[in-house]
Enzyme design. Structure first.
Site, mmCIF file in Angstrom:
data_model
loop_
_atom_site.group_PDB
_atom_site.id
_atom_site.type_symbol
_atom_site.label_atom_id
_atom_site.label_comp_id
_atom_site.label_asym_id
_atom_site.label_seq_id
_atom_site.Cartn_x
_atom_site.Cartn_y
_atom_site.Cartn_z
ATOM 1 N N CYS A 206 47.122 42.100 30.579
ATOM 2 C CA CYS A 206 46.165 40.996 30.576
ATOM 3 C C CYS A 206 44.737 41.461 30.827
ATOM 4 O O CYS A 206 43.792 40.715 30.591
ATOM 5 C CB CYS A 206 46.566 39.933 31.596
ATOM 6 S SG CYS A 206 46.564 40.487 33.311
ATOM 7 N N ARG B 143 32.506 31.918 41.660
ATOM 8 C CA ARG B 143 31.767 32.726 40.691
ATOM 9 C C ARG B 143 30.466 32.048 40.269
ATOM 10 O O ARG B 143 29.442 32.696 40.089
ATOM 11 C CB ARG B 143 32.649 33.034 39.484
ATOM 12 C CG ARG B 143 33.651 34.155 39.735
ATOM 13 C CD ARG B 143 34.474 34.435 38.505
ATOM 14 N NE ARG B 143 35.517 33.440 38.308
ATOM 15 C CZ ARG B 143 35.979 33.040 37.130
ATOM 16 N NH1 ARG B 143 35.468 33.539 36.016
ATOM 17 N NH2 ARG B 143 36.946 32.152 37.047
ATOM 18 N N ARG C 151 34.266 38.535 40.775
ATOM 19 C CA ARG C 151 35.610 38.056 41.085
ATOM 20 C C ARG C 151 35.519 36.748 41.853
ATOM 21 O O ARG C 151 34.476 36.368 42.368
ATOM 22 C CB ARG C 151 36.355 39.087 41.941
ATOM 23 C CG ARG C 151 36.645 40.429 41.281
ATOM 24 C CD ARG C 151 37.726 40.331 40.215
ATOM 25 N NE ARG C 151 38.851 39.513 40.666
ATOM 26 C CZ ARG C 151 39.809 39.929 41.488
ATOM 27 N NH1 ARG C 151 39.790 41.172 41.950
ATOM 28 N NH2 ARG C 151 40.794 39.129 41.850
ATOM 29 N N ARG D 253 37.742 43.252 28.420
ATOM 30 C CA ARG D 253 37.619 42.719 27.057
ATOM 31 C C ARG D 253 36.239 42.110 26.827
ATOM 32 O O ARG D 253 35.585 42.373 25.804
ATOM 33 C CB ARG D 253 38.717 41.665 26.814
ATOM 34 C CG ARG D 253 38.573 40.898 25.500
ATOM 35 C CD ARG D 253 39.529 39.708 25.461
ATOM 36 N NE ARG D 253 39.287 38.784 26.562
ATOM 37 C CZ ARG D 253 38.367 37.842 26.551
ATOM 38 N NH1 ARG D 253 37.570 37.678 25.509
ATOM 39 N NH2 ARG D 253 38.214 37.035 27.589
ATOM 40 N N ARG D 254 35.789 41.301 27.766
ATOM 41 C CA ARG D 254 34.468 40.679 27.629
ATOM 42 C C ARG D 254 33.362 41.725 27.710
ATOM 43 O O ARG D 254 32.393 41.665 26.952
ATOM 44 C CB ARG D 254 34.282 39.611 28.719
ATOM 45 C CG ARG D 254 35.129 38.368 28.513
ATOM 46 C CD ARG D 254 35.090 37.454 29.723
ATOM 47 N NE ARG D 254 35.854 36.224 29.497
ATOM 48 C CZ ARG D 254 36.372 35.467 30.456
ATOM 49 N NH1 ARG D 254 36.228 35.840 31.730
ATOM 50 N NH2 ARG D 254 37.044 34.377 30.160
ATOM 51 N N LYS E 80 47.078 33.424 29.838
ATOM 52 C CA LYS E 80 46.375 34.695 29.617
ATOM 53 C C LYS E 80 46.565 35.648 30.790
ATOM 54 O O LYS E 80 46.385 36.864 30.641
ATOM 55 C CB LYS E 80 44.883 34.460 29.373
ATOM 56 C CG LYS E 80 44.076 34.029 30.591
ATOM 57 C CD LYS E 80 42.614 33.846 30.236
ATOM 58 C CE LYS E 80 41.772 33.416 31.439
ATOM 59 N NZ LYS E 80 41.710 34.446 32.485
ATOM 60 N N ASP E 81 46.934 35.127 31.977
ATOM 61 C CA ASP E 81 47.142 35.960 33.157
ATOM 62 C C ASP E 81 48.557 36.511 33.249
ATOM 63 O O ASP E 81 48.822 37.364 34.096
ATOM 64 C CB ASP E 81 46.854 35.160 34.438
ATOM 65 C CG ASP E 81 45.392 34.774 34.579
ATOM 66 O OD1 ASP E 81 44.539 35.511 34.064
ATOM 67 O OD2 ASP E 81 45.121 33.730 35.205
#
Length: 304
Positions: free
Chosen positions: A237, A152, A146, A128-129, A80-81
């Protein structure tokens, strides 16, 4: 015995875990692995929200350069990255079997159920989230978060936030999924989320052969559908675009979403199609969702 393969990886616990999955799979086929740790731009510049870097590849560019400079033979990424458009001269040689692709809300304190009428403070750096969360819980406030997974989690528990959104696969891989979580099955994940991939030079036949031995075909297919969908919409991404393809024998169930950065408009597609060439299927899906943009006069390119 084949020559040693130099495998490039980021330095976080999750990145190393993922690199070892690829490395161990290659070792099972008789290869010797040398791990080469490299820090990406995204790992160094933790002060900048991901969607403000302005260019794709913040976690992968340094690995691409290391491949071109013949410092490594392959690089392992969370797919996904990796940019939807692969740099000329490079290729994705292997996809490992996909893990659970859903997103998960980690709660600082237990919540019985989420209520759209309540004001939540939620942490995530993913556009997106953010877009999908606010579409469902519009009174919420979002804050950037981040760092690697343990960092996190620590920031969440030291904060006054209600929760933070994580990829379920990352938590599971590290055995760090906390007791108070809510799986967000309604949230469409990032294209290729939970797929581990290995990138190499496209003319390196020896490495391409090695990686072909560990490539998981079904995961490669759905990842190609999702990433081609992303590329077809001009997204990177960190674009507010979600995609999830699921194989069912001879059919493919696909869910996709696009959120317009400027006017907040949202577009979704939820469909089942006959299985066909992955790229052709994705191109058909792009045309279908693009028709929604055209119907209200919104240019597709403004989503990215």
């Amino acid at each position: 015995m084949p020559d040693t393969l130099r495998l490039g990886t980021r330095t976080s616990k999750l990145a190393l875990w993922q690199a070892y999955q690829v490395g161990n799979a290659l070792i099972d086929h008789g290869y010797t692995i040398q791990y080469v740790e490299i820090q990406s731009e995204g790992d160094i510049r933790l002060d900048i929200p991901l969607d403000q870097f302005g260019v794709p590849g913040v976690f992968t560019d340094r690995f691409d350069k290391a491949l071109f400079d013949d410092e490594i033979d392959l690089a392992v990424h969370s797919l996904k990255d990796y940019p939807a458009t692969i740099p000329q001269g490079l290729a994705i040689g292997a996809h490992l079997k996909r893990d659970n692709p859903i997103d998960t809300l980690v709660l600082r304190k237990p919540i019985d159920h989420l209520d759209p009428s309540k004001l939540y403070l939620i942490a995530t750096s993913s556009s997106r989230r953010k877009a999908q969360w606010l579409a469902r819980y519009p009174l919420s406030t979002m804050t950037d978060l981040r760092g690697n997974v343990p960092t996190r989690l620590a920031k969440l528990y030291e904060s006054d936030w209600d929760g933070a959104i994580f990829a379920r696969a990352g938590l599971d891989r590290l055995g760090l999924r906390p007791p108070h979580t809510i799986d967000l099955g309604w949230m469409i994940p990032a294209p290729a989320q939970a797929v581990i991939a290995a990138v190499c030079r496209s003319d390196d036949e020896a490495v391409l052969h090695a990686l072909s031995l560990i490539d998981h075909g079904p995961s490669a297919y759905v990842a190609t559908v999702e990433r081609t969908f992303l590329a077809g919409l001009g997204g990177g991404c960190e674009s507010p675009i979600g995609a999830l393809a699921t194989l069912h024998n001879t059919s493919v169930h696909f869910k996709g979403c696009v959120f317009h950065r400027n006017n907040g408009a949202q577009y979704q597609i939820d469909t089942t199609r006959d299985k066909m060439n992955a790229r052709q299927l994705a191109e058909d899906l792009v045309r279908d969702i693009s028709a929604q943009f055209q119907s209200d006069g919104t240019p597709v390119t403004e989503t990215s």
